[in-house]
Design an enzyme around this catalytic site. Sequence first.
Site, PDB file in Angstrom:
ATOM      1  N   ARG A 225       1.060  -1.220   0.007  1.00  0.00           N
ATOM      2  CA  ARG A 225       0.523   0.109   0.067  1.00  0.00           C
ATOM      3  C   ARG A 225       1.065   1.219  -0.624  1.00  0.00           C
ATOM      4  O   ARG A 225       1.898   1.254   0.995  1.00  0.00           O
ATOM      5  CB  ARG A 225      -0.818   0.383   0.798  1.00  0.00           C
ATOM      6  N   GLU A 254      -3.275   8.033  -6.460  1.00  0.00           N
ATOM      7  CA  GLU A 254      -2.689   7.059  -7.048  1.00  0.00           C
ATOM      8  C   GLU A 254      -3.639   6.881  -8.737  1.00  0.00           C
ATOM      9  O   GLU A 254      -4.981   7.356  -8.078  1.00  0.00           O
ATOM     10  CB  GLU A 254      -3.110   4.929  -6.735  1.00  0.00           C
ATOM     11  N   HIS A 273      -0.617   0.557  -9.496  1.00  0.00           N
ATOM     12  CA  HIS A 273      -1.653  -0.788  -9.015  1.00  0.00           C
ATOM     13  C   HIS A 273      -1.645  -1.930  -9.830  1.00  0.00           C
ATOM     14  O   HIS A 273      -2.685  -1.841 -10.023  1.00  0.00           O
ATOM     15  CB  HIS A 273      -2.189  -0.273  -8.306  1.00  0.00           C
TER      16      HIS A 273
END
Length: 307
Positions: A225, A254, A273
Amino acid sequence: MKIFLNEYIHPTAVEKLKDYAEIVTDFKNVEEIDAIILRTTNVSREIIEKASNLKVIGKHGVGYDTIDINAAKEYGVKVVYTPKSNVQSVAELIVALMTNVARNTSIAFEKVKKSEVKMVAPKEMVGVELQRKTLGLVGMGNIALAATDILKNGYRMDVVGYDPFVSEERYQQLGIKKYESLEEMLGEADFINISVPLTESTRNMIDLEKLKCCKPNAIIVNTARGGVINEEDLYFALKTGVIRAAASDVFIQEPPTAENPLTQLENFVATPHLGACTEEAMIRMGMTVVDEVLAVLKGEEPQYLVV
């Protein structure tokens, strides 16, 4: 029944969902929604309070930090997730990022595209091997151990770890050297993998003080994370040679953009991601989250219950 879903999940899972419920893509009539399925959507206390018919929230993935768990528990809303579905995919990305950074793959390709390479095997792109190096684990959950299996067997790496929630017996069973101190473990490792959830205790867990404990040739990979590693401190450490290089699949903001200073460094690799972004993992996660949500709606006991 009405189920909220406004993010991509595998079409096979969507079709199964449609057999049992109506899919809605907004919270306009939130009081009518029976279930929520999410990937990155934020499910706040306000939403949970207004969703008077809400019975279950399903997280398509492992981390559920975008869900107000306390509010869900308070209002009797069950939260389910898919803890095993993306393990192999994330583990393989960890290995890919370590290899990429160690061998300067991304930066070499960028230079080739710009015709900046004037000779074969330029000295500034000399990399390092993974074989027989020491792998340090910050967190020893399913993903970290799956990556360890690849790296230990494929590259014959020695493995050391720091995880206060893992017993001494488990360390011995896995053949991993245990460290009670994160700082000492970081100082032992050549390659460091971060696999911990983002909580108040892990936020900025890896800061400049911890980075200075690492070897100068250390390579760090984070697929857990954003926020576990302090991004400003990591930038300073990479810019000034405190550590050799790093890669991250996760960021505070993000997806990452060129506005993030880390992306301007040649000894850093960013991915948006992508940990669970494989066909196989998407099928597993999609089907699992749908099955879990439907189990709750049918009055059955789910397998992967958070609260």
